[in-house]
Write a protein that holds these residues in place. Structure first.
Motif, PDB file in Angstrom:
ATOM      1  N   PHE A 147       0.839  -1.202   0.000  1.00 47.07           N
ATOM      2  CA  PHE A 147       0.000   0.000   0.000  1.00 47.07           C
ATOM      3  C   PHE A 147       0.878   1.258   0.000  1.00 47.07           C
ATOM      4  O   PHE A 147       0.663   2.193  -0.770  1.00 47.07           O
ATOM      5  CB  PHE A 147      -0.893   0.035   1.244  1.00 47.07           C
ATOM      6  N   GLY A 148       1.858   1.264   0.915  1.00 46.20           N
ATOM      7  CA  GLY A 148       2.727   2.432   1.039  1.00 46.20           C
ATOM      8  C   GLY A 148       3.506   2.703  -0.228  1.00 46.20           C
ATOM      9  O   GLY A 148       3.661   3.865  -0.636  1.00 46.20           O
ATOM     10  N   ARG A 149       4.001   1.642  -0.860  1.00 43.79           N
ATOM     11  CA  ARG A 149       4.747   1.799  -2.107  1.00 43.79           C
ATOM     12  C   ARG A 149       3.877   2.458  -3.181  1.00 43.79           C
ATOM     13  O   ARG A 149       4.327   3.337  -3.922  1.00 43.79           O
ATOM     14  CB  ARG A 149       5.230   0.429  -2.580  1.00 43.79           C
ATOM     15  N   ALA A 150       2.603   2.030  -3.263  1.00 40.72           N
ATOM     16  CA  ALA A 150       1.683   2.639  -4.228  1.00 40.72           C
ATOM     17  C   ALA A 150       1.394   4.097  -3.874  1.00 40.72           C
ATOM     18  O   ALA A 150       1.326   4.959  -4.762  1.00 40.72           O
ATOM     19  CB  ALA A 150       0.387   1.844  -4.287  1.00 40.72           C
ATOM     20  N   LEU A 151       1.245   4.382  -2.602  1.00 43.43           N
ATOM     21  CA  LEU A 151       0.958   5.751  -2.172  1.00 43.43           C
ATOM     22  C   LEU A 151       2.102   6.703  -2.501  1.00 43.43           C
ATOM     23  O   LEU A 151       1.875   7.905  -2.700  1.00 43.43           O
ATOM     24  CB  LEU A 151       0.673   5.781  -0.668  1.00 43.43           C
ATOM     25  N   MET A 152       3.315   6.183  -2.578  1.00 46.54           N
ATOM     26  CA  MET A 152       4.462   7.038  -2.873  1.00 46.54           C
ATOM     27  C   MET A 152       4.392   7.634  -4.282  1.00 46.54           C
ATOM     28  O   MET A 152       5.041   8.639  -4.559  1.00 46.54           O
ATOM     29  CB  MET A 152       5.764   6.250  -2.708  1.00 46.54           C
ATOM     30  N   SER A 153       3.595   7.042  -5.151  1.00 48.99           N
ATOM     31  CA  SER A 153       3.432   7.603  -6.500  1.00 48.99           C
ATOM     32  C   SER A 153       2.399   8.726  -6.530  1.00 48.99           C
ATOM     33  O   SER A 153       2.131   9.283  -7.596  1.00 48.99           O
ATOM     34  CB  SER A 153       3.025   6.505  -7.484  1.00 48.99           C
ATOM     35  N   GLN A 154       1.812   9.038  -5.363  1.00 49.13           N
ATOM     36  CA  GLN A 154       0.813  10.099  -5.218  1.00 49.13           C
ATOM     37  C   GLN A 154      -0.396   9.857  -6.130  1.00 49.13           C
ATOM     38  O   GLN A 154      -0.761  10.701  -6.959  1.00 49.13           O
ATOM     39  CB  GLN A 154       1.441  11.465  -5.507  1.00 49.13           C
ATOM     40  N   PRO A 155      -1.037   8.696  -5.981  1.00 51.89           N
ATOM     41  CA  PRO A 155      -2.124   8.337  -6.894  1.00 51.89           C
ATOM     42  C   PRO A 155      -3.426   9.073  -6.605  1.00 51.89           C
ATOM     43  O   PRO A 155      -3.709   9.450  -5.467  1.00 51.89           O
ATOM     44  CB  PRO A 155      -2.295   6.837  -6.635  1.00 51.89           C
ATOM     45  N   LYS A 156      -4.214   9.232  -7.657  1.00 46.75           N
ATOM     46  CA  LYS A 156      -5.594   9.684  -7.520  1.00 46.75           C
ATOM     47  C   LYS A 156      -6.515   8.476  -7.321  1.00 46.75           C
ATOM     48  O   LYS A 156      -7.553   8.580  -6.672  1.00 46.75           O
ATOM     49  CB  LYS A 156      -6.024  10.458  -8.763  1.00 46.75           C
ATOM     50  N   VAL A 157      -6.111   7.354  -7.943  1.00 46.39           N
ATOM     51  CA  VAL A 157      -6.878   6.110  -7.869  1.00 46.39           C
ATOM     52  C   VAL A 157      -5.913   4.964  -7.574  1.00 46.39           C
ATOM     53  O   VAL A 157      -4.834   4.883  -8.178  1.00 46.39           O
ATOM     54  CB  VAL A 157      -7.620   5.821  -9.192  1.00 46.39           C
ATOM     55  N   MET A 158      -6.301   4.085  -6.650  1.00 46.72           N
ATOM     56  CA  MET A 158      -5.522   2.887  -6.363  1.00 46.72           C
ATOM     57  C   MET A 158      -6.330   1.658  -6.759  1.00 46.72           C
ATOM     58  O   MET A 158      -7.522   1.570  -6.463  1.00 46.72           O
ATOM     59  CB  MET A 158      -5.132   2.818  -4.883  1.00 46.72           C
ATOM     60  N   LEU A 167      -8.172  -4.010   5.805  1.00 46.43           N
ATOM     61  CA  LEU A 167      -9.282  -3.337   5.134  1.00 46.43           C
ATOM     62  C   LEU A 167      -9.641  -2.013   5.815  1.00 46.43           C
ATOM     63  O   LEU A 167     -10.164  -1.103   5.169  1.00 46.43           O
ATOM     64  CB  LEU A 167     -10.489  -4.270   5.059  1.00 46.43           C
ATOM     65  N   THR A 168      -9.331  -1.894   7.093  1.00 45.28           N
ATOM     66  CA  THR A 168      -9.481  -0.600   7.756  1.00 45.28           C
ATOM     67  C   THR A 168      -8.543   0.429   7.128  1.00 45.28           C
ATOM     68  O   THR A 168      -8.899   1.600   6.956  1.00 45.28           O
ATOM     69  CB  THR A 168      -9.199  -0.727   9.264  1.00 45.28           C
ATOM     70  N   LYS A 169      -7.339  -0.024   6.760  1.00 41.04           N
ATOM     71  CA  LYS A 169      -6.391   0.866   6.076  1.00 41.04           C
ATOM     72  C   LYS A 169      -6.912   1.253   4.695  1.00 41.04           C
ATOM     73  O   LYS A 169      -6.703   2.377   4.238  1.00 41.04           O
ATOM     74  CB  LYS A 169      -5.028   0.194   5.961  1.00 41.04           C
ATOM     75  N   VAL A 170      -7.584   0.319   4.032  1.00 37.94           N
ATOM     76  CA  VAL A 170      -8.185   0.631   2.726  1.00 37.94           C
ATOM     77  C   VAL A 170      -9.195   1.767   2.881  1.00 37.94           C
ATOM     78  O   VAL A 170      -9.219   2.720   2.101  1.00 37.94           O
ATOM     79  CB  VAL A 170      -8.860  -0.616   2.121  1.00 37.94           C
ATOM     80  N   ARG A 171     -10.017   1.651   3.903  1.00 37.72           N
ATOM     81  CA  ARG A 171     -11.014   2.687   4.152  1.00 37.72           C
ATOM     82  C   ARG A 171     -10.336   4.023   4.472  1.00 37.72           C
ATOM     83  O   ARG A 171     -10.778   5.091   4.004  1.00 37.72           O
ATOM     84  CB  ARG A 171     -11.906   2.257   5.321  1.00 37.72           C
ATOM     85  N   ALA A 172      -9.244   3.974   5.229  1.00 43.26           N
ATOM     86  CA  ALA A 172      -8.526   5.199   5.578  1.00 43.26           C
ATOM     87  C   ALA A 172      -7.917   5.854   4.339  1.00 43.26           C
ATOM     88  O   ALA A 172      -7.926   7.088   4.215  1.00 43.26           O
ATOM     89  CB  ALA A 172      -7.429   4.888   6.603  1.00 43.26           C
ATOM     90  N   MET A 173      -7.399   5.049   3.419  1.00 44.88           N
ATOM     91  CA  MET A 173      -6.833   5.617   2.185  1.00 44.88           C
ATOM     92  C   MET A 173      -7.924   6.300   1.369  1.00 44.88           C
ATOM     93  O   MET A 173      -7.716   7.380   0.806  1.00 44.88           O
ATOM     94  CB  MET A 173      -6.133   4.529   1.383  1.00 44.88           C
ATOM     95  N   ALA A 174      -9.095   5.683   1.306  1.00 48.57           N
ATOM     96  CA  ALA A 174     -10.209   6.310   0.599  1.00 48.57           C
ATOM     97  C   ALA A 174     -10.626   7.607   1.290  1.00 48.57           C
ATOM     98  O   ALA A 174     -10.860   8.625   0.623  1.00 48.57           O
ATOM     99  CB  ALA A 174     -11.391   5.348   0.517  1.00 48.57           C
ATOM    100  N   ASP A 175     -10.684   7.583   2.599  1.00 46.44           N
ATOM    101  CA  ASP A 175     -11.092   8.774   3.345  1.00 46.44           C
ATOM    102  C   ASP A 175     -10.111   9.930   3.170  1.00 46.44           C
ATOM    103  O   ASP A 175     -10.463  11.093   3.415  1.00 46.44           O
ATOM    104  CB  ASP A 175     -11.252   8.436   4.827  1.00 46.44           C
ATOM    105  N   SER A 176      -8.885   9.611   2.740  1.00 44.36           N
ATOM    106  CA  SER A 176      -7.909  10.679   2.483  1.00 44.36           C
ATOM    107  C   SER A 176      -8.146  11.351   1.129  1.00 44.36           C
ATOM    108  O   SER A 176      -7.462  12.322   0.786  1.00 44.36           O
ATOM    109  CB  SER A 176      -6.487  10.113   2.533  1.00 44.36           C
ATOM    110  N   GLY A 177      -9.112  10.805   0.349  1.00 43.02           N
ATOM    111  CA  GLY A 177      -9.472  11.409  -0.930  1.00 43.02           C
ATOM    112  C   GLY A 177      -9.139  10.578  -2.152  1.00 43.02           C
ATOM    113  O   GLY A 177      -9.471  10.960  -3.279  1.00 43.02           O
TER     114      GLY A 177
END
Length: 239
Positions: free
Chosen positions: A144-155, A173-183
Motif C-alpha cells: 500500500f505504502g509503495r503505491a501511495l508514494m506515486s501520489q495516486p488519484k486512484v488505487m 481493510l481498515t487501512k483501505v477505508r482510511a486511504m479512501a477517506d484521504s481522498g
C-alpha cells in the motif's frame, strides 16, 4: 474520477472481459465481486495498462488513458497494488518505498514519505528491515505504502486480504477505508466478500466477464445477481 466504459479484453480467442463499465469516485471504495475467472483481475490490469482492451474506453479526470503504457498511467495518477503483494523482498522497507516514488516529483518525496509513515507506523519503525522479513500483513501495508508514494488519484487493489490471517484482514481493510477517506478513489477486487462490503461504498459484480450488478454496497448483500455472480458458473447454469 475514473470511468471505465464498455471495455473488452481478450486472451487469444478467449474474451475474458465483455463490456465492463464502472466508475470510481474520489474518496470512495468501489468493490468488484465475482467468482474465480470472472474477469475481475483482468479488468484491473486493463485499467493499469498491463492488458490492452480490444475496445472500450478508460478515462481519468476526463482524459483518456486507454492503451497507454503502465508507466504513463502511473504518472497520470493510477497505482496498482498487485495480488500477492510482490514487494522487493531483498530490499529494505525504505528502498521499496523509494521505488514506488520513481514517477513522482522529487520535491514532494519527503512529505509523501512522512504521510505514508504516519498511516503505517510499522514501516517507519522497521524502515531498515528487509521487506522479505515482514509478516504477510506488514508486507501488504508496504505494498500500500509503495503505491501511495506515486501520489495516486486512484488505487487498484487486487485481493489485498489474500493469504492473511482472519485477525489481520480487518486491520488491512481498515487501512483501505482510511486511504479512501484521504481522498483517493479505490477500485478493489476482494474475494472476502463480507469483509469487502464492510468498507465499500459501491459494488460491481461480474460474471463470465460481464457486469451483472452495479449499485451501493448497502443494497448488494442480498441482491440475487450478486449472489449468483459470486457463486459462479454452477449458479449461473440455466439462467
Amino acid at each position: 474520477m475514473l470511468e471505465v466504459s464498455d471495455i473488452h479484453v481478450s486472451y487469444g480467442k478467449v474474451e475474458a472481459v465483455r463490456g465492463v463499465s464502472l466508475t470510481v469516485k474520489p474518496g470512495k471504495v468501489t468493490l468488484v465481486l465475482g467468482a474465480n475467472g470472472a474477469g475481475k483481475s483482468t479488468t484491473l490490469k486493463a485499467v493499469a495498462g498491463l492488458e490492452k482492451p480490444t475496445s472500450g474506453t478508460i478515462v481519468l479526470d476526463e482524459k483518456p488513458i486507454t492503451g497507454m503504457p503502465p508507466h504513463a498511467i502511473v504518472r497520470r495518477g493510477i497505482a496498482l497494488v498487485p495480488e500477492g503483494r510482490r514487494v522487493f523482498a531483498p530490499l529494505m522497507i525504505h528502498e521499496n518505498l523509494r521505488m514506488g516514488a520513481y514517477t513522482a516529483p522529487k520535491s514532494s518525496y519527503d512529505e509523501t514519505l512522512a504521510k505514508v509513515y504516519e498511516m503505517f507506523p510499522i514501516l517507519s519503525d522497521r524502515s531498515h528491515a528487509a521487506a522479505g522479513l515482514l509478516s504477510g500483513g506488514e508486507q501488504q501495508m508496504l505494498a500500500f505504502g509503495r503505491a501511495l508514494m506515486s501520489q495516486p488519484k486512484v488505487m487498484l487493489l487486487d485481493e489485498p486480504s489474500m493469504g492473511l490471517a482472519p485477525a489481520v484482514v480487518d486491520s488491512i481493510l481498515t487501512k483501505v477505508r482510511a486511504m479512501a477517506d484521504s481522498g483517493i478513489g479505490i477500485l478493489m477486487v476482494e474475494q472476502n466478500a463480507e469483509a469487502g462490503l464492510d468498507v465499500a461504498d459501491d459494488v460491481v459484480a461480474i460474471a463470465r466477464g460481464e457486469v451483472v450488478f452495479t449499485g451501493p454496497a448497502t443494497s448488494a448483500r442480498d441482491n440475487a445477481s450478486v449472489l449468483r455472480a459470486f457463486l459462479g458458473e454452477a449458479a449461473l447454469a440455466g439462467q
